[in-house]
Design a protein around this motif. Sequence first.
Motif, PDB file in Angstrom:
ATOM      1  N   VAL A  81       0.887  -1.314   0.083  1.00 21.02           N
ATOM      2  CA  VAL A  81      -0.036   0.123   0.072  1.00 21.02           C
ATOM      3  C   VAL A  81       0.836   1.302   0.029  1.00 21.02           C
ATOM      4  CG1 VAL A  81      -1.956  -1.010   1.130  1.00 21.02           C
ATOM      5  CG2 VAL A  81      -0.203   0.121   2.662  1.00 21.02           C
ATOM      6  N   SER A 131       1.146   3.661  -3.086  1.00 29.82           N
ATOM      7  CA  SER A 131      -0.005   4.360  -3.392  1.00 29.82           C
ATOM      8  C   SER A 131      -0.318   5.516  -2.475  1.00 29.82           C
ATOM      9  CB  SER A 131      -1.276   3.356  -3.411  1.00 29.82           C
ATOM     10  OG  SER A 131      -1.048   2.251  -4.121  1.00 29.82           O
ATOM     11  N   ILE A 132      -0.012   5.376  -1.209  1.00 30.95           N
ATOM     12  CA  ILE A 132      -0.195   6.413  -0.384  1.00 30.95           C
ATOM     13  C   ILE A 132       0.860   7.287  -0.570  1.00 30.95           C
ATOM     14  CG2 ILE A 132      -0.169   7.005   2.248  1.00 30.95           C
ATOM     15  CD1 ILE A 132      -1.169   4.064   2.662  1.00 30.95           C
ATOM     16  N   PHE A 176       2.261   8.279  -3.490  1.00 26.88           N
ATOM     17  CA  PHE A 176       1.640   8.921  -4.585  1.00 26.88           C
ATOM     18  C   PHE A 176       0.500   9.855  -4.264  1.00 26.88           C
ATOM     19  CE2 PHE A 176      -0.435   9.371  -8.714  1.00 26.88           C
ATOM     20  CZ  PHE A 176       0.354   9.987  -9.295  1.00 26.88           C
ATOM     21  N   ALA A 177      -0.550   9.410  -3.541  1.00 25.48           N
ATOM     22  CA  ALA A 177      -1.667  10.063  -3.313  1.00 25.48           C
ATOM     23  C   ALA A 177      -1.286  11.328  -2.171  1.00 25.48           C
ATOM     24  CB  ALA A 177      -2.382   9.209  -2.450  1.00 25.48           C
ATOM     25  N   SER A 178      -0.296  11.162  -1.548  1.00 23.96           N
ATOM     26  CA  SER A 178      -0.004  12.336  -0.477  1.00 23.96           C
ATOM     27  C   SER A 178       0.616  13.447  -1.425  1.00 23.96           C
ATOM     28  CB  SER A 178       1.093  11.900   0.615  1.00 23.96           C
ATOM     29  OG  SER A 178       2.471  11.690   0.103  1.00 23.96           O
ATOM     30  N   PHE A 189      -8.396  12.943   1.216  1.00 20.46           N
ATOM     31  CA  PHE A 189      -7.119  12.000   1.071  1.00 20.46           C
ATOM     32  C   PHE A 189      -7.310  10.740   1.090  1.00 20.46           C
ATOM     33  CE2 PHE A 189      -3.401   9.905   2.864  1.00 20.46           C
ATOM     34  CZ  PHE A 189      -2.484  10.251   2.060  1.00 20.46           C
ATOM     35  N   LEU A 201      -8.675   9.618  -2.170  1.00 21.32           N
ATOM     36  CA  LEU A 201      -7.630   9.591  -3.096  1.00 21.32           C
ATOM     37  C   LEU A 201      -6.785   8.541  -2.944  1.00 21.32           C
ATOM     38  CD1 LEU A 201      -6.338  11.323  -5.439  1.00 21.32           C
ATOM     39  CD2 LEU A 201      -5.090  12.373  -3.689  1.00 21.32           C
ATOM     40  N   VAL A 221      -6.075   5.663  -5.949  1.00 18.92           N
ATOM     41  CA  VAL A 221      -4.921   5.389  -6.363  1.00 18.92           C
ATOM     42  C   VAL A 221      -4.418   3.776  -6.267  1.00 18.92           C
ATOM     43  CG1 VAL A 221      -2.367   5.603  -6.328  1.00 18.92           C
ATOM     44  CG2 VAL A 221      -3.758   7.557  -6.221  1.00 18.92           C
ATOM     45  N   PHE A 222      -4.838   3.272  -4.890  1.00 21.33           N
ATOM     46  CA  PHE A 222      -4.639   1.894  -4.728  1.00 21.33           C
ATOM     47  C   PHE A 222      -5.272   1.128  -5.605  1.00 21.33           C
ATOM     48  CE2 PHE A 222      -4.925  -2.017  -2.162  1.00 21.33           C
ATOM     49  CZ  PHE A 222      -3.507  -2.429  -2.341  1.00 21.33           C
TER      50      PHE A 222
END
Lengths: 209, 301, 454, 498
Positions: free
Chosen positions: B60, B63-64, B66-68, C310, C313, C317-318
């Motif tokens: 995970v 992804s986190i 990138f999202a951040s 967040f 989001l 993405v995941f």
Amino acid sequence: MTSVLLITFAATLIYISIANRLLTYINILAFQGLLLFGVSFIELNEINTVNLIFILLETIVFKTLAVPLFLGYVIKKNRITREAEPYLPNFLSLVIVTLIIIATFLISNIIHDPRLDKVYFVVALSSLFTGLYIIMTRKKLITHVMGFLIIENGVFILSLAVGAEMPMLVNTGILLDLFVSVLLLGVFVNKIGDVLPSADVDQLQNLKD
Amino acid sequence: MLSLAMIFLASLFFTGIVIRTKSLVSGRKGPGIFQPLKDVVRLFKKGAVFSQTTSFIFQVAPSIYFASVVMAILVVPVGQSKGLISFDGDFVFFAYILALGKFFSIISALDTGSSFEGMGASREALFSMLAEPAFFITMGSFALLTGHTSFHAIFTALHFGSYVSYALGTLATFVLIMIAMIENSRMPIDDPKTHLELTMIHEVMILDNSGFDLGLILYATNLKFAMYGAIIANFFISNLPLALAVPLFFAVQFFFAVIAGLLESFAARFRMAHNAEFIYTLTSFSLLIFFGVLLLMGKFI
Amino acid sequence: MPFHTWLPHAHPAAPSHVSGIMSGVLIKIGIYGILRMILLIKTDYVTAGYIILFAAVISGIYGVMLAILQHNLKTLLAYHSIENIGIIGIGIGLGTIGIGAHNPMLAALGFAGGMLHVLNHSLFKSLLFFSAGNVYQATHTLNIEKMGGLIKKMPHTASLFLLAALAICGLPPFNGFVSEFLIYSGLYQGLGNQSPVPLFAIIASLFGLVLIGGLALLCFTKAFGIVFLGTPRRVFVPAPVEASWGKLVPMYATLALIMGIGLFPGVFLQALSAPVAAFTAKIPGAPQVSAIPENASRLVANIGWCAAGFIALAGLVFFIRQKATGRKPASVSGTWGCGYVGDASRMQYSAGSFIRSYRKLAEPLFSIHKKKRPVEGIFPVDGWQETHPYDALEEWLIDRPLRKLKHFMGKFQFLQNGNPQFYVLYGIVFITLVILVPLVVDNMYALLDFLNQL
Amino acid sequence: MDNLIIKNHETVPLASIPVLEYDKFLAQNTVLLAEERRHCVQYYGFLQSGMVQLLCCIADDMHGTILVSSALVGKKQILPSFTAHRPAFHKFEREIHENFGIAYADHPWLKPVRYPFDRARPQNDIANYPFFQIGSEELHEVGVGPIHAGVIEPGHFRFVCNGEQILHLEIQLGFQHRGVERLFLAKQHLLQRTVLAESIAGDTVAGHSVAFANLWESLCGFRAGAGLQFARTLALELERIAVHTGDLSALCTDVAYQLGSAVFGRLRTPLINYFQIWCGNRFAKGLIRAGGSHFPFNESLAEQLLEMLDAFEPDFDAMCEETFTLPTVLARFEKTGVVTHDQAVAIGTVGMAARVSGLNRDIRASHPHDFYPVLQHQPIIKHHGDVYSRAQLRRREIKQSIGYIRHLLKHMPLDSATPEPLGQPAPESLTLSLTEGWRGEICHCAVTGVRGELVHYKVKDPSFHNWLALALAVRNNEISDFPVCNKSFDLSYCGHDL
């Protein structure tokens, strides 16, 4: 404009606290000379020409060119290793110099003197203390000379701070002081370089009576 | 929305320009400026290899991370156009959301149980901890100067008039460039080019990532660079009309990339132990910015 | 703050659930005391606020700096309590200054942040202590250097610990961020129209708060990474097992609260309205209707939205990643070890190594007792190393004075040591004294005045 | 003292080597090493009628002699070790232990040297190598290799670290054990053997092939003409310049100084391309042959060489000036990876690695061969033993070598050097050939049987001694400085593994 130059001057103090190499020290000193020239030029350009030439001589010729070159010569001649060798870790030096600046800032706040320009005062005082600090924590004699020069720069700024019309006499005194101190210490280092294998202060301890 | 699009656009060519600059300086032709992007696309298409030591954290975390970064970009304005999210104190959110991404990238590195990635994680945790105060104090100083506490409001209210303010702008640009270099693990803090595991920070943390995850992380790095570029650009374009601001934005991004490339060409990386001191210098400089602001506001004469 | 020394000793000695309650309730009594005092006394609030702020920043930084050095999981958490008290203190200090400066926004933000952090701290800290308890029951040790790879055996405990760790670091989208954000807002609020010295105090607290955040991140990546991730450093007999659901359910309930505050901070902020009003009421002419100013609640609502955004989001993405990688081959193999095929369990970072660079920086501030036999000779026979962080304040305030007195007379001989640098040092001390003595005397009078007012 | 005194490249009958009792053998050789001017160039064993004959060759740098003595011992015996007195012997004894199963009672570091598929204990492999460990939970280990991130040769480095600080490094090589020494016996044809010598280490083609050619000529009683000697000296010096320049580039890469890395890398190319012009191979393969040369040096080649050097020198000087005054580079080089003089003496380092620690060890000066007696070589000595010294030494040696080449070209001997048929190798003899390659002293050693056939061939690359110097150099350094330390030595993996 002078404030900008003075802030840059303070930044050089921070930088010198983490500099490892003697060459960097010399470059910083030369740069400080240049900054001082800028400051005094702006401060004094309305006063007589003689004074201006004098300042030019002192800051550019001596502080920026002669002294750094001379120091470089001393380093080369005595084969001093090119590192500063502080007693304390650089990180701590950085924190301490930052604290010095903050402290002088706070002190300057207490002083209420209308004739005093505080920016000058803060930078002068912090450069004074930084110089002392560098003398305290560096092993090599040559760095002590540099510490003195920083203190000297501080005094120079302080003399600018006290009043725009810098008395010629004070100026001459500073110049003479500068001249003598560098020359004496240069000779001193030269001599010591001949006698002791390396110019470390540790070995001066043996000389006490 | 405009800011998001522009940062996204800038991110497409940013790293390419850095690499191209380095190549040209060293006398090579170098890859095309979209090569890093092509690499990312190629990685997106690839399968992955996972270590049996890893747990779901490793899955995970990219992804986190990138999202951040995307979330942080949403906060950044470009010129007059607000970020998608904008409220008082949004730069606190900005820094903390990036910190969240960092937290995950660090623990994902530790998840592999490899000494190399632990090494990178340890360095990253320390250096980002040291770099953070500089950002907050710089932003705090500008908040003080402008009386606003959101990115957009600060930048729109910012105007340069006197010498001191120019000096502050320069100093702040310097601090921000260096923070960007630290956050993206580039020279002189980190050296992304040397092939050896032992000398790197960020690259070594992602040693075991592969395929789509690696692509995400690499692209996030591009985005991050462009994001810091955007913040720096805001110092210059804050008050300009859109027609001028947009080209100027890309010009600033371009120059930032070239500066990064030149910096990496003409100096050697610092010793690891020296990095801490260097990063902390930024905090000292940010304090000077603070004093400068006091000076500018006439609170300290 | 110097009165904290019992805490790190008490925590590891106490059973986990007691630790949880201890940190949740017991140490908050001190905070409650301070709050009551503020309500009762009528004094120079600004000075009082600075004193609280100063003590809070110092104890916050000091607590977390020491926490990083700990190798005992519970001691580590205990030092974090000191840190969190520091954060709470910053909030209260700000609030008090707000009262003194007649700034309702500042007062509201400060007190609301501080009080919300009290609640938050008791939530995530007890969750952390409960998780640490589970770990202890599974492994019968609290030394994190011996653990590793526990996430495979105890996925629930690991996840709970991770989420609580994120919360305690003050990262969004968890509750810790909400309270820290309120305090940040207060600090930036405090930047408005002040004279240099108070501004400086604000910047210093800002610096302190940021540093605390960064250090907490370092500390909890270390704690979580070393305890739960990587390969096991030691084989435990019997093998560690996940805690029973009876233990996990209350922990999940706590987590729900943590997430709740993180996502819907507005609700909780309104609940704080009444107690905060008790403080803002002390500002003459303040609006009595709602203690929480309008824009503060709006701010906090923003935080909630951003947090939710967040999560969405990251989820998106995941989800894309899962979709994109679903069809492609994913193989499993060993961690990259440069082709080495032997045992690699020693080849991963230990907690001591992870924080060594930091320890080197922090060393001058703490007394770290290091025992080691260095590697010597061309063909070394053996080597060994162990470090014990020791609370420097405890040492200086309790152990040192006695020893100092003994050597006091002998000290004077060292003054004349012939080292020019020391003479310069004396010079500096003298200059400093000349500057400081009048200053200190002035301030002493101010302090006496202040105490008289009490 | 009971030993045979020989000169470099001298062939002596086996019978003239004194055979001592092991105790006396031990005492004599360890005492010889007490002085800094002597060092062990070769210590090995070979089978002699069911017994192991140990042969110890100690070079005396002051007199230009080599002191040879030997002892006969049984296989799988337990003996007291040389290493307990002089650590310089440790690798040689480990090798003897591995080859013949001779156990040493007091050897402090009796670990495998190579992967022993043809050795006494074939079950040893990397997974059960007894690495040194430090009993502390706060430390961690880092294992690098055998597969490295750059495309380089295999070797495993095991660090014991405390955070960023390296407490101890252990280097385990042997992944490339190709059985070179056995192949020398198996291949009967001279050309095969020459090609084998050229392939011992890819970066020291000239060094190893000169060592082999000189040895073989001496064994066959052939005296090489001036033209041949001239070409060999030229090849050695050119190789030195080329590799040193490449190393300066690599050093810059490892401190992430891109400009230096690119420019020095470019400067290396014309140097190795010159070999291409000369002999058709960029690494000088095929250039050096025992008894003659297929690529005689001539006027036009000399002209091209001068032209190339004239173009090389100003660029090189400018880049060196730039690199060695750049503070960020100096900060990384200075005081990094220090090998002290005492350490260098104790472990018997040779070549460049010795010269930076103030140890005057250069075969070109102490045991000169080919044209070196004419050149009157004065070794460049540095004293700090750090990465900076090693980089500076390279810079100065390059300048020195260019000077030598210019000098040589002025006095070019013009005799034809077409291959001549060599005579038969002398029977029952020993020949020892020392050559100063760019990395340090290369030692080839041959023993012949009754009909003049090779019965034992021994090769020693300078890396054999110097790997331990690297391990000592990085102690208490930052782990991120390891790559630059490693590169500053630039040791050979395959030259060690053989």
